[in-house]
Design a protein around this motif. Structure first.
Motif, PDB file in Angstrom:
ATOM      1  N   MET A   1     -30.152   1.990   1.984  1.00 14.66           N
ATOM      2  CA  MET A   1     -31.427   2.636   1.867  1.00 14.66           C
ATOM      3  C   MET A   1     -32.303   1.770   0.779  1.00 14.66           C
ATOM      4  O   MET A   1     -31.589   1.479  -0.440  1.00 14.66           O
ATOM      5  CB  MET A   1     -31.081   4.133   1.146  1.00 14.66           C
ATOM      6  N   ARG A   2     -33.486   1.929   0.938  1.00 16.02           N
ATOM      7  CA  ARG A   2     -34.500   1.391   0.013  1.00 16.02           C
ATOM      8  C   ARG A   2     -34.445   2.134  -1.129  1.00 16.02           C
ATOM      9  O   ARG A   2     -34.426   3.262  -1.434  1.00 16.02           O
ATOM     10  CB  ARG A   2     -35.785   1.360   0.934  1.00 16.02           C
ATOM     11  N   ALA A  43     -27.549  17.226  13.754  1.00 13.22           N
ATOM     12  CA  ALA A  43     -28.259  17.173  12.099  1.00 13.22           C
ATOM     13  C   ALA A  43     -29.839  16.900  12.623  1.00 13.22           C
ATOM     14  O   ALA A  43     -30.696  17.486  12.167  1.00 13.22           O
ATOM     15  CB  ALA A  43     -27.458  16.304  11.415  1.00 13.22           C
ATOM     16  N   ILE A  44     -29.725  15.694  13.253  1.00 18.81           N
ATOM     17  CA  ILE A  44     -31.434  15.196  13.729  1.00 18.81           C
ATOM     18  C   ILE A  44     -32.094  16.260  14.206  1.00 18.81           C
ATOM     19  O   ILE A  44     -33.198  16.590  14.000  1.00 18.81           O
ATOM     20  CB  ILE A  44     -30.908  13.850  14.398  1.00 18.81           C
ATOM     21  N   GLY A  70     -27.064   4.826  11.943  1.00 14.73           N
ATOM     22  CA  GLY A  70     -28.241   3.611  11.815  1.00 14.73           C
ATOM     23  C   GLY A  70     -27.843   2.729  11.055  1.00 14.73           C
ATOM     24  O   GLY A  70     -28.526   1.546  10.789  1.00 14.73           O
ATOM     25  N   GLY A  71     -26.748   2.666  10.196  1.00 10.06           N
ATOM     26  CA  GLY A  71     -26.565   1.873   9.134  1.00 10.06           C
ATOM     27  C   GLY A  71     -25.721   1.877   8.245  1.00 10.06           C
ATOM     28  O   GLY A  71     -24.897   2.762   8.342  1.00 10.06           O
ATOM     29  N   SER A  72     -25.408   0.931   7.294  1.00 18.71           N
ATOM     30  CA  SER A  72     -24.160   0.872   6.077  1.00 18.71           C
ATOM     31  C   SER A  72     -24.803   1.981   4.897  1.00 18.71           C
ATOM     32  O   SER A  72     -26.019   2.232   5.001  1.00 18.71           O
ATOM     33  CB  SER A  72     -23.870  -0.241   5.747  1.00 18.71           C
ATOM     34  N   ALA A  73     -23.852   2.274   4.197  1.00 26.31           N
ATOM     35  CA  ALA A  73     -24.156   3.270   3.053  1.00 26.31           C
ATOM     36  C   ALA A  73     -23.992   2.234   1.851  1.00 26.31           C
ATOM     37  O   ALA A  73     -22.834   1.552   1.753  1.00 26.31           O
ATOM     38  CB  ALA A  73     -23.187   4.540   3.170  1.00 26.31           C
ATOM     39  N   PRO A  95     -31.927   8.762   9.472  1.00 20.55           N
ATOM     40  CA  PRO A  95     -33.131   8.771  10.233  1.00 20.55           C
ATOM     41  C   PRO A  95     -33.632  10.165  10.537  1.00 20.55           C
ATOM     42  O   PRO A  95     -32.799  11.255  10.590  1.00 20.55           O
ATOM     43  CB  PRO A  95     -32.735   8.188  11.723  1.00 20.55           C
ATOM     44  N   GLY A  96     -34.732  10.584  10.685  1.00 24.38           N
ATOM     45  CA  GLY A  96     -35.155  11.741  11.113  1.00 24.38           C
ATOM     46  C   GLY A  96     -35.031  12.563   9.868  1.00 24.38           C
ATOM     47  O   GLY A  96     -35.378  13.799   9.851  1.00 24.38           O
TER      48      GLY A  96
END
Length: 288
Positions: A1-2, A43-44, A70-73, A95-96
């Protein structure tokens, strides 16, 4: 996450409380029935309809909700359990606009929580419930005692099965366990990977008959999901199927079920909860 996403998420968590979230536990009697895919995609869909949603991956040590989203945490439940991180600091943005807490990989689940960790867990979810509209607990198959208690405190329990005989038996065993601990639990059934709508409904009827005959417990069908090649394609792409293939049969089915939850049409009779999620959570953790 950015970094900017993380800062925005922390700001949202730290704002003034405004509500009490609806809590849903998604469970199964065995692994591999599509539970995490269903949790993530619903959830989305709920977020798409304006709800502020948090997914909590309770498959400690073997969680995959973050991959499905969609990705790692950067942080996981392992940081909460072993590094004393507050729950609010391990929330990630998916996402979403869906928020999630990752289960993590590569470490052992704590056998039982000590009193201090239980207090931290209780405080953390009290805060989360004041922030989100809906919290979805994705419970790992073979979950430990504290994860089961957390799931049992939810307003509604969604049980995932498939038409396979072993899956039906495992779903019945899980519901029997839930009923033994909390007889008033609201149980909703999803039959996943069905060859047809008819097969899915027949699977539900088998479970319904067994629950009424042996436990005098009423259950309700939330929906039937088809076996769909689009789901596998989405998983391989690390994308939620609803976002990757919104018109696929499984995505249409997921949306129908999510809207059924929103509109209250998933049950023949509305469930009137005598106790709140936090009250049930307190009883399940502090009365033992």
């Amino acid at each position: 996450m950015r970094k900017d996403q993380a800062e925005n998420l922390r700001r949202k968590i730290n704002r003034q409380p405004r509500k009490k979230a609806r809590t849903l536990a998604v469970v199964s009697g065995k692994g591999g029935v599509g539970k995490s895919n269903i949790s993530s995609n619903m959830a989305i869909i709920l977020a798409e309809h304006g709800f502020n949603v948090l997914v909590v991956d309770l498959d400690i040590g073997m969680g995959n909700v973050n991959l499905l989203l969609g990705g790692s945490a950067t942080k996981t439940m392992g940081d909460f359990l072993y590094n004393q991180e507050p729950l609010s600091e391990i929330v990630e943005l998916g996402p979403g606009g869906v928020s999630f807490i990752a289960g993590g990989n590569g470490f052992q689940e704590a056998v039982e929580l000590d009193e201090t960790t239980v207090d931290r867990l209780f405080y953390g979810f009290k805060r989360m419930q004041e922030i989100y509209d809906i919290i979805i607990f994705d419970m790992g198959a073979g979950a430990g005692p504290w994860m089961l208690r957390l799931s049992l405190a939810a307003d509604e329990v969604i049980v995932i099965t498939t038409p396979e005989a072993t899956s039906i038996m495992d779903a019945y065993s899980m519901m029997k366990l839930i009923h033994r601990v909390r007889a008033d639990a609201s149980l909703l059934i999803i039959c996943n990977r069905s060859d047809s709508d008819k097969q899915g409904k027949e699977t539900f009827e088998r479970l319904k008959k067994a629950m009424e005959t042996f436990l005098q417990k009423e259950i309700h069908l939330l929906g039937v999901l088809p076996e769909d090649k689009h789901m596998r394609k989405a998983v391989l792409a690390n994308r939620p199927v609803y976002m990757e293939f919104p018109r696929a049969p499984v995505s249409v089915g997921l949306k129908k079920m999510a809207l059924s939850l929103i509109n209250g049409s998933s049950q023949e009779k509305p469930v009137h909860m005598k106790e709140s999620f936090m009250t049930r959570l307190q009883k399940l953790f502090y009365s033992r």
